[in-house]
Design an enzyme around this catalytic site. Sequence first.
Site, PDB file in Angstrom:
ATOM      1  N   PRO A   1       0.840  -1.197   0.000  1.00 31.27           N
ATOM      2  CA  PRO A   1       0.000   0.000   0.000  1.00 31.27           C
ATOM      3  C   PRO A   1       0.877   1.250   0.000  1.00 31.27           C
ATOM      4  O   PRO A   1       1.825   1.329   0.768  1.00 31.27           O
ATOM      5  CB  PRO A   1      -0.775  -0.105   1.318  1.00 31.27           C
ATOM      6  CG  PRO A   1      -0.621  -1.513   1.777  1.00 31.27           C
ATOM      7  CD  PRO A   1       0.664  -1.998   1.200  1.00 31.27           C
ATOM      8  N   GLU A   2       0.566   2.199  -0.862  1.00 36.38           N
ATOM      9  CA  GLU A   2       1.339   3.440  -0.885  1.00 36.38           C
ATOM     10  C   GLU A   2       0.545   4.511  -0.119  1.00 36.38           C
ATOM     11  O   GLU A   2      -0.528   4.232   0.423  1.00 36.38           O
ATOM     12  CB  GLU A   2       1.665   3.817  -2.329  1.00 36.38           C
ATOM     13  CG  GLU A   2       2.418   2.658  -3.005  1.00 36.38           C
ATOM     14  CD  GLU A   2       3.158   3.008  -4.290  1.00 36.38           C
ATOM     15  OE1 GLU A   2       3.464   4.186  -4.504  1.00 36.38           O
ATOM     16  OE2 GLU A   2       3.441   2.080  -5.061  1.00 36.38           O
TER      17      GLU A   2
ATOM     18  N   LYS B   1       3.309   6.358   4.896  1.00 38.94           N
ATOM     19  CA  LYS B   1       2.670   5.039   4.974  1.00 38.94           C
ATOM     20  C   LYS B   1       2.311   4.650   6.396  1.00 38.94           C
ATOM     21  O   LYS B   1       2.004   3.496   6.660  1.00 38.94           O
ATOM     22  CB  LYS B   1       3.602   4.000   4.346  1.00 38.94           C
ATOM     23  CG  LYS B   1       3.898   4.274   2.875  1.00 38.94           C
ATOM     24  CD  LYS B   1       4.913   3.291   2.340  1.00 38.94           C
ATOM     25  CE  LYS B   1       5.328   3.676   0.930  1.00 38.94           C
ATOM     26  NZ  LYS B   1       6.396   2.786   0.438  1.00 38.94           N
TER      27      LYS B   1
ATOM     28  N   ARG C   1      11.419  11.782  11.739  1.00 39.86           N
ATOM     29  CA  ARG C   1      12.315  11.090  10.810  1.00 39.86           C
ATOM     30  C   ARG C   1      11.751  11.033   9.396  1.00 39.86           C
ATOM     31  O   ARG C   1      12.450  10.659   8.464  1.00 39.86           O
ATOM     32  CB  ARG C   1      12.517   9.639  11.281  1.00 39.86           C
ATOM     33  CG  ARG C   1      13.475   9.509  12.441  1.00 39.86           C
ATOM     34  CD  ARG C   1      13.923   8.053  12.575  1.00 39.86           C
ATOM     35  NE  ARG C   1      14.433   7.792  13.899  1.00 39.86           N
ATOM     36  CZ  ARG C   1      13.903   6.929  14.762  1.00 39.86           C
ATOM     37  NH1 ARG C   1      12.846   6.204  14.407  1.00 39.86           N
ATOM     38  NH2 ARG C   1      14.422   6.769  15.948  1.00 39.86           N
TER      39      ARG C   1
ATOM     40  N   ASN D   1       6.619   1.835  -4.806  1.00 44.02           N
ATOM     41  CA  ASN D   1       7.208   1.394  -6.060  1.00 44.02           C
ATOM     42  C   ASN D   1       6.456   1.873  -7.300  1.00 44.02           C
ATOM     43  O   ASN D   1       7.066   2.177  -8.325  1.00 44.02           O
ATOM     44  CB  ASN D   1       7.282  -0.135  -6.056  1.00 44.02           C
ATOM     45  CG  ASN D   1       8.466  -0.631  -6.839  1.00 44.02           C
ATOM     46  OD1 ASN D   1       9.378   0.130  -7.158  1.00 44.02           O
ATOM     47  ND2 ASN D   1       8.458  -1.905  -7.180  1.00 44.02           N
TER      48      ASN D   1
ATOM     49  N   ARG E   1      13.770  -4.110  -4.719  1.00 47.05           N
ATOM     50  CA  ARG E   1      12.464  -3.826  -5.329  1.00 47.05           C
ATOM     51  C   ARG E   1      12.650  -3.676  -6.828  1.00 47.05           C
ATOM     52  O   ARG E   1      13.707  -3.297  -7.298  1.00 47.05           O
ATOM     53  CB  ARG E   1      11.870  -2.522  -4.761  1.00 47.05           C
ATOM     54  CG  ARG E   1      11.674  -2.521  -3.252  1.00 47.05           C
ATOM     55  CD  ARG E   1      10.663  -3.560  -2.769  1.00 47.05           C
ATOM     56  NE  ARG E   1       9.334  -3.361  -3.337  1.00 47.05           N
ATOM     57  CZ  ARG E   1       8.428  -2.513  -2.844  1.00 47.05           C
ATOM     58  NH1 ARG E   1       8.702  -1.807  -1.783  1.00 47.05           N
ATOM     59  NH2 ARG E   1       7.242  -2.385  -3.411  1.00 47.05           N
TER      60      ARG E   1
END
Length: 312
Positions: free
Chosen positions: A2-3, A52, A149, A196, A301
């Site tokens: 999931p993006e 995410k 972060r 991705n 990836r």
Amino acid sequence: MPEGHTIHRLAARIQRLFVGQDWRVSSPQGPFTAGAARLNGRSPRRAEAWGKHLLVHLGAEIWHVHLGLYGSFGFRGDDTFVTADQLGQLRPVSRVREPAYDDTGWILPEAPQGAVRARIQVPHGWGDLRGPVKCRVLNSMQYETLVGRLGPDPLRQPTGEINPEMLMRFRNNLARRRSSIAAALMDQSVIAGVGNVYRAEALFVEGIAPDTPAAQLDPEQATTLWSTVTIQLRTGVREGVIRTLRPADPDHGLRGADLHRKWPAGGTGTEAARHHWVYRQQHTPCLRCGQTILMRQLQGRRLYWCPGCQTR
Ligand SMILES: [Zn+2]
């Protein structure tokens, strides 16, 4: 995986369906039992997405979920619950056909199927979380550390706007990276929420070669890349799917006749369902230039790109 658009939709759904109500939280599978006990019987105040990461605030404690590659949420409820989920019209939450209720008027949920890490319930429905890489309770300091972060998340910009401060942070982050732009876009401390698919599609749309060092993008390239990612992610939130290849767009690079041939109106074949310029299109000719789309591994990836179009 999931993006960011998926997590923002998820946060909005939890905001609509759970926030402001007392909820019950449990961990049918077990590993989250102690965390669930801390959240149970309270009232979530706000749900948000940061890249995410899904974050549900209950005062000083924050429920943190990261779905990782395989995690998912499933929601079920009665008519009230389904109706409240207005934004989910494309894929509404699942309706319980003949709901039963306990003495306090809460819907009786079905027995958990499979490994449910966390179940959240309100009077009219429930949600089951399966397979996340992160499911834990943070305190305020841990929350600040986590979001501190993360790079800027384009979906946290006000709707319809480009936030100059966030754009500047993105540009500065790129300028400090020694990696390629393809690697940098997947680094959540550079930009939060890109995965991705958006990585491949945004670089294609901008004509940027994936191996270009991130620090070598000029300010204009970085700015248009940020805008493109922003537009793509926002469309993803609106539609619930990643559809970066938009045949209706005037600038798609294809003439009308080609378009008709490749996407027959109302067609049901695989061509009609094609949503991406390069993602998973290896070995096929590029729709813009005709060169063969390539694929290789990059940091575990798959990276997809067109060597004819992505030359900058
Ligand atoms: Zn091409």
